[in-house]
Structure formats: C-alpha cells, structure tokens
Design a protein around this motif. Structure first.
Motif, short mmCIF file in Angstrom:
data_model
loop_
_atom_site.label_atom_id
_atom_site.label_comp_id
_atom_site.label_asym_id
_atom_site.label_seq_id
_atom_site.Cartn_x
_atom_site.Cartn_y
_atom_site.Cartn_z
N LEU A 26 3.86 53.07 13.56
CA LEU A 26 3.21 53.23 12.19
C LEU A 26 2.27 54.17 12.10
O LEU A 26 1.16 54.38 12.59
N SER A 27 2.49 54.93 10.85
CA SER A 27 1.69 56.41 10.39
C SER A 27 0.04 55.62 10.43
O SER A 27 -0.89 56.48 10.53
N LYS A 28 0.16 54.52 9.96
CA LYS A 28 -1.55 54.03 9.87
C LYS A 28 -2.25 53.99 11.04
O LYS A 28 -3.54 54.08 11.03
#
Length: 90
Positions: A45-47
């Motif tokens: 996940l990019s977060k």
C-alpha cells in the motif's frame, strides 16, 4: 553460502507510523522490495511507503529469526514500542 548465511529479524517503521516485522537474509534487498511495492502485502500500500528499517537482529538459523518475528507480531502496539525502545541496537 551454506551455514555462513545470516538470518535477520527486522522491523520497519512505515510512512503511516505503523510497524512491520519480517525475516530476510539480505536487509538492503528486502528494504528495496518493500519500498518498491514488491515486498509483503502489508507494505504494498502506497500509504505505508517509504518504510525505514528501525531495528534488526541477527540469528544463526532461519528458524530462530522467524520465531523472533512471530513473537514480535504477537505484541500489542505499546509492547512493540517498549521492545524497540529497550532492545534496539540503534
């Protein structure tokens, strides 16, 4: 390689301020995998990227390192913070 290979339990601090514990035989390669979205599902996940290695331990066997990873993952957030504050080599 054989018996001279080192086995690592490591902890990442992710961009969203969460911890991820893992196992590897190559810390630099594994961190690159996590930060390019090719590592564990958790860090895809990019977060959660970029992530930084904030702790690692070296073991003689894969089994020992994976037991340390499993034990860390069973801890609560507060227990993980205590562990990292009191047992980190940095």
């Amino acid at each position: 390689m054989g018996q001279s290979e080192e086995h690592y339990f490591y902890v990442l601090c992710c961009k969203d301020d969460t911890f991820y514990g893992g196992y590897t035989t190559d810390l630099n390669r594994r961190l690159t995998e996590h930060n390019t979205g090719k590592g564990a599902k958790y860090t895809r996940l990019s977060k959660r990227r970029p992530a930084t290695i904030i702790h690692h331990e070296v073991f003689e066997t894969k089994s020992e390192a994976m037991k340390a990873e499993y034990a860390f993952k069973q801890l609560s957030r507060k227990q993980k913070e205590y562990y990292l504050e009191n047992f980190s080599k940095k």
